[in-house]
Write an enzyme that holds these catalytic residues in place. Structure first.
Site, PDB file in Angstrom:
ATOM      1  N   TYR A  98    -106.524 -14.402  25.019  1.00  0.00           N
ATOM      2  CA  TYR A  98    -106.073 -14.419  26.484  1.00  0.00           C
ATOM      3  C   TYR A  98    -104.271 -15.022  25.554  1.00  0.00           C
ATOM      4  CZ  TYR A  98    -104.707 -16.614  31.252  1.00  0.00           C
ATOM      5  OH  TYR A  98    -103.924 -17.015  32.149  1.00  0.00           O
ATOM      6  N   GLU A 148     -99.955 -11.587  32.737  1.00  0.00           N
ATOM      7  CA  GLU A 148    -101.714 -12.095  32.262  1.00  0.00           C
ATOM      8  C   GLU A 148    -102.077 -11.204  31.164  1.00  0.00           C
ATOM      9  OE1 GLU A 148    -105.164 -15.037  33.771  1.00  0.00           O
ATOM     10  OE2 GLU A 148    -105.047 -12.815  34.134  1.00  0.00           O
TER      11      GLU A 148
END
Ligand code: GDP
Ligand code: MN
Length: 386
Positions: free
Chosen positions: A108, A194
């Site tokens: 992530y 993101e």
């Protein structure tokens, strides 16, 4: 403002962030044509403004062109229900067709503004592919955060440190990705960039498999090219209509519709409604220049929300006059055959005249003499309606 994954990936390419080849399609035929130009296997991905598509059946890995056609036919036109869409889901109108990567590990990686410190937060985790909220709940120690001071900026060493902590092999690729995200963030006034997952492929290289980019609405005037990426089909139709009439509308999910003027009064009204045990359905600010037409439009927008059981009009007539607001209310109530009770608290210029007009209209408009009294009247009405 939000954009689709495929649009975010176009920005990624522009800023040197590694992504796999692919294009967006609106029909299964187009999807197959795109796949023909790529290397098998492929991934077919629903393009809606929501995460969690994978779990909801909106991301399919396929091996042949025929399977690509079948998957596209299936995904296009489906209503995708994820943890972010609400129970009504989102209709899929486009799919992204990309090459499939041979994924060894998923990370992530994101950047956002940390409001407490006013710094850029660079967030990374070895637990990619999952919802970061869940990781944060279950194993917060697995989330690394670096706060970047604007006077220093993001440097190679910040990223080298993160890569080392995460055990990333392709440090060069990771630094290139991080610096690209950082440039994109500042260049386009983002509120979020993101990548989940950021994949480490079998050959060790790093590539962004997913992409999510949100923008600060207040800076959009500086970026017409970003504004042009807006997909109205993905936005709340009531919020769009409000925008067209220069009204500020935010949907909130309760049952008391609120018509107010000025953001400060709007906030105070929301608080007051909560304080008396009710929940606002929305925040509708008609602003300073409320005309009778604007008030009518505002009513239409509020009433198109079927959850609304009562409308609270809370207006301070400073620049605009109370009799004019009353006229707008009465016209709107008459032309729309309003069935829902309206509680009106007007204060300010020509308030007596406004109240008299409402009284004499014969309509179901209930005058309140204070904000609290008005909110309490609304709470009572919605309680009785339930
Ligand atoms: P989301 O569910 O909306 O966040 O959509 P993602 O783009 O993150 O896709 C969901 C999952 O599909 C990812 O976490 C990956 O595990 C998988 N996935 C997506 N693209 C690829 C790919 O190219 N190769 C492989 N093997 N898996 C992929
Ligand atoms: Mn994802």
């Amino acid at each position: 403002m939000k954009i689709h994954e495929y649009q975010a990936k176009e920005l990624f390419e522009e800023f040197g962030i590694p992504v796999l080849g692919g294009k967006v399609a609106e029909t299964a035929e187009e999807a197959v044509k795109i796949a023909e130009g790529l290397k098998a296997p492929y991934v077919i991905k629903a393009q809606v403004h929501s995460g969690g598509r994978g779990k909801a059946g909106g991301v399919k890995l396929v091996n042949t062109l025929e399977e690509a056609r079948e998957a596209s036919e299936k995904i296009l036109g489906m209503t995708l229900i994820t943890h972010q869409t609400g129970p009504e889901g989102k209709l899929v109108r486009k799919v992204l067709v990309t090459e499939a990567a041979e994924v060894a590990k998923e990370y992530y990686f994101a950047m956002t503004v940390d409001r407490d410190t006013g710094k850029l937060a660079v967030i990374a985790s070895s637990e990619g592919g999952m919802e970061i909220e869940q990781v944060s709940k279950e194993s917060p120690e697995k989330i690394l955060t670096e706060k970047i001071d604007a006077s220093v900026g993001l440097r190679d060493y910040h990223l080298r440190y993160l890569a080392d902590k995460l055990g990333i092999k392709d440090v060069k690729g990771f630094i290139k990705t991080g610096l690209g995200m950082y440039k994109l963030f500042y260049a386009k006034d983002c509120s979020l960039v993101e990548i989940n997952p950021l994949a480490e492929l079998k050959d060790g290289t790093i590539v962004a498999l997913d992409s999510k980019v949100n923008f600060d609405d207040n800076a959009l005037f500086r970026h017409p090219e970003i504004e042009a990426m807006r997909d109205p089909a993905e936005e709340d139709p009531r919020e769009l209509e409000a925008k067209a009439y220069d009204l500020n509308y935010v949907s909130l999910g309760g049952n008391v519709g609120c018509l107010v003027n000025g953001a400060g009064l709007a906030m105070a009204t929301m608080d007051m409604i909560h304080a008396v045990g009710a929940v606002p359905a929305n925040f509708l600010d008609v602003g300073g220049g409320a005309t009778a037409e604007k008030v009518t439009r505002a009513f239409e927008i509020i009433l198109s929300d079927k959850g609304v059981k009562c409308i609270f009009v809370n207006i301070f007539g400073g620049i605009i006059k109370c009799d004019m607001i009353a006229e707008g209310l009465i016209t709107a109530a008459r032309t729309m055959d309003l069935q829902i009770p309206v509680v009106a608290r007007l204060e300010g210029t020509n308030v007596e005249e406004g109240k008299r007009m409402m009284r004499e209209s014969g309509l179901n408009i209930l005058p309140a003499s204070s904000m609290r009294e008005g909110a309490e009247m609304c709470a009572k009405i919605v309680k009785e309606a339930a």
